[in-house]
Every structure is written in structure tokens, then in C-alpha cells.
Design a protein around this motif. Structure first.
Motif, PDB file in Angstrom:
ATOM      1  N   THR A 188       0.839  -1.204   0.000  1.00 37.35           N
ATOM      2  CA  THR A 188       0.000   0.000   0.000  1.00 37.35           C
ATOM      3  C   THR A 188       0.873   1.253   0.000  1.00 37.35           C
ATOM      4  OG1 THR A 188      -1.756  -1.155   1.204  1.00 37.35           O
ATOM      5  CG2 THR A 188      -1.796   1.260   1.254  1.00 37.35           C
ATOM      6  N   MET A 189       1.925   1.223   0.803  1.00 42.70           N
ATOM      7  CA  MET A 189       2.835   2.362   0.882  1.00 42.70           C
ATOM      8  C   MET A 189       3.587   2.555  -0.442  1.00 42.70           C
ATOM      9  SD  MET A 189       5.663   3.119   3.888  1.00 42.70           S
ATOM     10  CE  MET A 189       4.419   2.778   5.137  1.00 42.70           C
ATOM     11  N   ARG A 190       4.003   1.474  -1.039  1.00 50.70           N
ATOM     12  CA  ARG A 190       4.724   1.567  -2.316  1.00 50.70           C
ATOM     13  C   ARG A 190       3.810   2.077  -3.430  1.00 50.70           C
ATOM     14  NH1 ARG A 190       7.477  -3.950  -0.597  1.00 50.70           N
ATOM     15  NH2 ARG A 190       9.509  -3.144   0.089  1.00 50.70           N
ATOM     16  N   SER A 191       2.549   1.679  -3.375  1.00 50.49           N
ATOM     17  CA  SER A 191       1.597   2.148  -4.386  1.00 50.49           C
ATOM     18  C   SER A 191       1.330   3.638  -4.251  1.00 50.49           C
ATOM     19  CB  SER A 191       0.277   1.376  -4.261  1.00 50.49           C
ATOM     20  OG  SER A 191       0.473   0.003  -4.519  1.00 50.49           O
ATOM     21  N   ALA A 192       1.353   4.125  -3.004  1.00 53.09           N
ATOM     22  CA  ALA A 192       1.072   5.537  -2.756  1.00 53.09           C
ATOM     23  C   ALA A 192       2.290   6.426  -2.988  1.00 53.09           C
ATOM     24  CB  ALA A 192       0.575   5.718  -1.322  1.00 53.09           C
ATOM     25  N   TYR A 193       3.472   5.829  -3.014  1.00 52.76           N
ATOM     26  CA  TYR A 193       4.720   6.594  -3.126  1.00 52.76           C
ATOM     27  C   TYR A 193       5.548   5.998  -4.263  1.00 52.76           C
ATOM     28  CZ  TYR A 193       8.857   9.116  -1.310  1.00 52.76           C
ATOM     29  OH  TYR A 193       9.957   9.928  -1.165  1.00 52.76           O
ATOM     30  N   LYS A 194       6.854   6.013  -4.119  1.00 49.47           N
ATOM     31  CA  LYS A 194       7.744   5.410  -5.110  1.00 49.47           C
ATOM     32  C   LYS A 194       8.249   4.080  -4.548  1.00 49.47           C
ATOM     33  CE  LYS A 194       9.317   9.780  -7.117  1.00 49.47           C
ATOM     34  NZ  LYS A 194      10.495  10.599  -7.492  1.00 49.47           N
ATOM     35  N   PRO A 195       7.939   2.957  -5.211  1.00 53.13           N
ATOM     36  CA  PRO A 195       8.278   1.632  -4.669  1.00 53.13           C
ATOM     37  C   PRO A 195       9.744   1.476  -4.298  1.00 53.13           C
ATOM     38  CG  PRO A 195       6.888   1.437  -6.616  1.00 53.13           C
ATOM     39  CD  PRO A 195       7.265   2.882  -6.512  1.00 53.13           C
ATOM     40  N   GLU A 196      10.631   2.056  -5.089  1.00 51.71           N
ATOM     41  CA  GLU A 196      12.060   1.874  -4.843  1.00 51.71           C
ATOM     42  C   GLU A 196      12.561   2.608  -3.603  1.00 51.71           C
ATOM     43  OE1 GLU A 196      11.683   5.418  -7.672  1.00 51.71           O
ATOM     44  OE2 GLU A 196      10.706   3.472  -7.333  1.00 51.71           O
ATOM     45  N   LEU A 197      11.723   3.509  -3.060  1.00 48.48           N
ATOM     46  CA  LEU A 197      12.131   4.279  -1.881  1.00 48.48           C
ATOM     47  C   LEU A 197      11.578   3.688  -0.581  1.00 48.48           C
ATOM     48  CD1 LEU A 197      11.822   7.975  -3.169  1.00 48.48           C
ATOM     49  CD2 LEU A 197      13.828   6.472  -3.131  1.00 48.48           C
ATOM     50  N   ILE A 198      10.841   2.587  -0.681  1.00 44.01           N
ATOM     51  CA  ILE A 198      10.310   1.918   0.512  1.00 44.01           C
ATOM     52  C   ILE A 198      11.124   0.647   0.764  1.00 44.01           C
ATOM     53  CG2 ILE A 198       8.291   0.888   1.602  1.00 44.01           C
ATOM     54  CD1 ILE A 198       7.984   3.866   1.022  1.00 44.01           C
ATOM     55  N   LYS A 199      11.820   0.628   1.902  1.00 43.31           N
ATOM     56  CA  LYS A 199      12.633  -0.538   2.276  1.00 43.31           C
ATOM     57  C   LYS A 199      12.029  -1.177   3.517  1.00 43.31           C
ATOM     58  CE  LYS A 199      15.567   0.945  -0.854  1.00 43.31           C
ATOM     59  NZ  LYS A 199      16.894   1.458  -0.484  1.00 43.31           N
ATOM     60  N   ASP A 200      12.431  -2.436   3.795  1.00 42.36           N
ATOM     61  CA  ASP A 200      11.925  -3.081   5.005  1.00 42.36           C
ATOM     62  C   ASP A 200      12.945  -4.041   5.576  1.00 42.36           C
ATOM     63  OD1 ASP A 200      11.474  -4.860   2.819  1.00 42.36           O
ATOM     64  OD2 ASP A 200      10.183  -6.053   4.109  1.00 42.36           O
ATOM     65  N   GLY A 201      12.647  -4.508   6.792  1.00 48.68           N
ATOM     66  CA  GLY A 201      13.521  -5.466   7.445  1.00 48.68           C
ATOM     67  C   GLY A 201      13.182  -6.880   7.012  1.00 48.68           C
ATOM     68  N   LEU A 202      13.396  -7.847   7.901  1.00 44.76           N
ATOM     69  CA  LEU A 202      13.091  -9.248   7.607  1.00 44.76           C
ATOM     70  C   LEU A 202      12.100  -9.726   8.658  1.00 44.76           C
ATOM     71  CD1 LEU A 202      13.703 -11.719   5.837  1.00 44.76           C
ATOM     72  CD2 LEU A 202      15.555 -12.294   7.406  1.00 44.76           C
ATOM     73  N   PHE A 203      10.860  -9.911   8.241  1.00 43.54           N
ATOM     74  CA  PHE A 203       9.793 -10.230   9.179  1.00 43.54           C
ATOM     75  C   PHE A 203      10.126 -11.483   9.990  1.00 43.54           C
ATOM     76  CE2 PHE A 203       5.867 -11.975  10.704  1.00 43.54           C
ATOM     77  CZ  PHE A 203       5.096 -10.869  11.034  1.00 43.54           C
ATOM     78  N   GLY A 204       9.954 -11.379  11.306  1.00 42.19           N
ATOM     79  CA  GLY A 204      10.139 -12.531  12.187  1.00 42.19           C
ATOM     80  C   GLY A 204      11.570 -12.837  12.563  1.00 42.19           C
ATOM     81  N   ALA A 205      12.532 -12.152  11.952  1.00 38.29           N
ATOM     82  CA  ALA A 205      13.940 -12.422  12.240  1.00 38.29           C
ATOM     83  C   ALA A 205      14.411 -11.629  13.444  1.00 38.29           C
ATOM     84  CB  ALA A 205      14.789 -12.067  11.023  1.00 38.29           C
ATOM     85  N   SER A 206      15.510 -12.065  14.031  1.00 38.40           N
ATOM     86  CA  SER A 206      16.175 -11.291  15.077  1.00 38.40           C
ATOM     87  C   SER A 206      17.059 -10.278  14.373  1.00 38.40           C
ATOM     88  CB  SER A 206      17.010 -12.216  15.975  1.00 38.40           C
ATOM     89  OG  SER A 206      17.707 -11.459  16.948  1.00 38.40           O
TER      90      SER A 206
END
Length: 217
Positions: free
Chosen positions: A122-140
Motif C-alpha cells: 500500500t505504501m509503495r503504491s502511494a509513493y515510489k516503490p524503490e524508496l520503501i525498504k523493510d527489514g526481515l519479518f520474524g527475524a532477530s
């Protein structure tokens, strides 16, 4: 509909203005950003798409940056075309029982992961996809944040009332707001503004840096 009770949970986000931020898992850096926002996101068991839409809209429209003239609290991350690093953090849904953290308000991982991924989309659709980064879900993860300011803003999605009458009242208020926005400023409002300008040509609509009186996105 939210479950009524002592702890009416909402989606929570801690938004930090950063000069740089990164996520490392083990010895590997999996994502990093330069200037922008680092967002720690906690999804509750009761959250819906409406909560997600609210949080995404606020994150992207918060005026946390200066403009080209150096005026603070004037531009959003989208205005400046900065990056956003999102990290899922269920511990934001902590409820203390004495001194022991309890996380039963957090959405279970098997449901939270697709929900979180949808928030990112949703955030990437509203903005520029290449500028949205994320971590690794569930990882330490090791999250390295260089806070700029420091500036940190906490967000919570609105708590929905359980009373049907209150729900109807809020719906009517929202409809009136939308009608007012579509019509633009009233004649009386324009006349008052013109009168103030004639009385004091140096009058300002607000102090520099004060965004409390401005319409929220």
C-alpha cells in the motif's frame, strides 16, 4: 469491529526522522536508507485495512522536514523524495502485567506477515516503490538508527467506538467535513480573512513551525 474491553488495541507506529538507518540480520546488512524515515510498526490482533490505510497516509504525509528555505515542519518524506525504512515490531503491542511484558494484543505471526506485506505494498503504491525498504519479518534484527534531531513521533490508528449511536454521529461529522472541503472556504470565512488583513497587514496565519492549526492529511 473492535473488541470492547480494558485494552482496546490499535495499530501503532514509531516514526523517526533519520540521517541514515539500516537493518542487519546476523552479519548481513539486508537493507539501508539515507535521509528519511525509519518506522517501527506494531500490528494489533484487531487491526483492519482501515487502520493500515490511516497509518500509511500519516507516515507519508507527516511534515517532519524543512522546506527549501529551511523552515521546519514544512515538508513530508514524499515532498522531499526521501526513503522510508519499515520494520515490523510486535513489541509495540506490549501490555505490562506487573513488570512482565505481555504480547497477546499483537496479531499472530501467521496473520501479521501477510498483513504487514500488504501495508508495504500500500505504501509503495502511494509513493515510489524503490524508496520503501523493510527489514526481515520474524527475524532477530539489529536496527541501526541515526536519529536526526532527535525527532520521534508516535502514531496510533483511531479507536473505533463500539456504541452504534457514536458510530453514526462520527459518520455524520465526517460527511459534513467532506462537504465543507468540497465547497471550499465559505463567504463569511473569506470576508473575515480579508477583514483581518485590512486591520493588520502583517498578521500571520500562525507561528513559524506551528503545524497544529493546519489541516491534517
Amino acid at each position: 469491529m473492535r473488541v470492547s474491553g480494558a485494552h482496546n488495541t490499535t495499530m501503532k507506529a514509531v516514526v523517526q526522522r533519520v540521517t541514515q538507518a539500516s537493518v542487519t540480520v546476523g552479519e548481513e546488512q539486508i537493507s539501508s536508507i539515507g535521509r528519511g524515515l525509519c518506522v517501527l510498526l506494531g500490528i494489533s490482533v484487531e487491526d483492519t485495512q482501515k487502520d493500515a490505510d490511516y497509518i500509511v497516509r500519516k507516515i507519508l504525509n507527516l511534515r517532519m522536514f524543512e522546506d527549501e528555505n529551511g523552515r521546519a515542519w514544512s515538508k513530508s518524506v514524499m515532498d522531499r523524495e526521501f526513503e522510508v525504512l519499515c520494520v515490523s515490531q510486535f513489541t509495540l503491542q506490549c501490555i505490562l502485567k506487573g513488570n512482565k511484558p505481555d504480547f497477546h494484543s499483537a496479531m499472530p505471526a501467521e496473520l501479521a506477515q501477510p498483513f504487514y506485506n500488504h501495508i508495504l505494498e500500500t505504501m509503495r503504491s502511494a509513493y515510489k516503490p524503490e524508496l520503501i525498504k523493510d527489514g526481515l519479518f520474524g527475524a532477530s534484527m539489529q536496527v541501526h538508527i541515526q536519529n536526526d534531531g532527535p525527532v520521534t513521533i508516535e502514531l496510533s490508528s483511531p479507536t473505533a467506538p463500539s456504541d452504534p449511536k457514536q458510530l453514526a454521529k462520527q459518520e455524520k461529522q465526517q460527511q459534513r467535513k467532506e462537504k465543507t472541503r468540497s465547497k471550499g472556504p465559505s463567504e463569511s470565512g473569506r470576508e473575515k480573512t480579508a477583514y483581518r488583513s485590512r486591520q493588520d497587514p502583517n498578521a500571520s496565519s500562525g507561528a513559524d513551525g506551528d503545524v497544529s492549526s493546519e489541516r491534517e492529511p
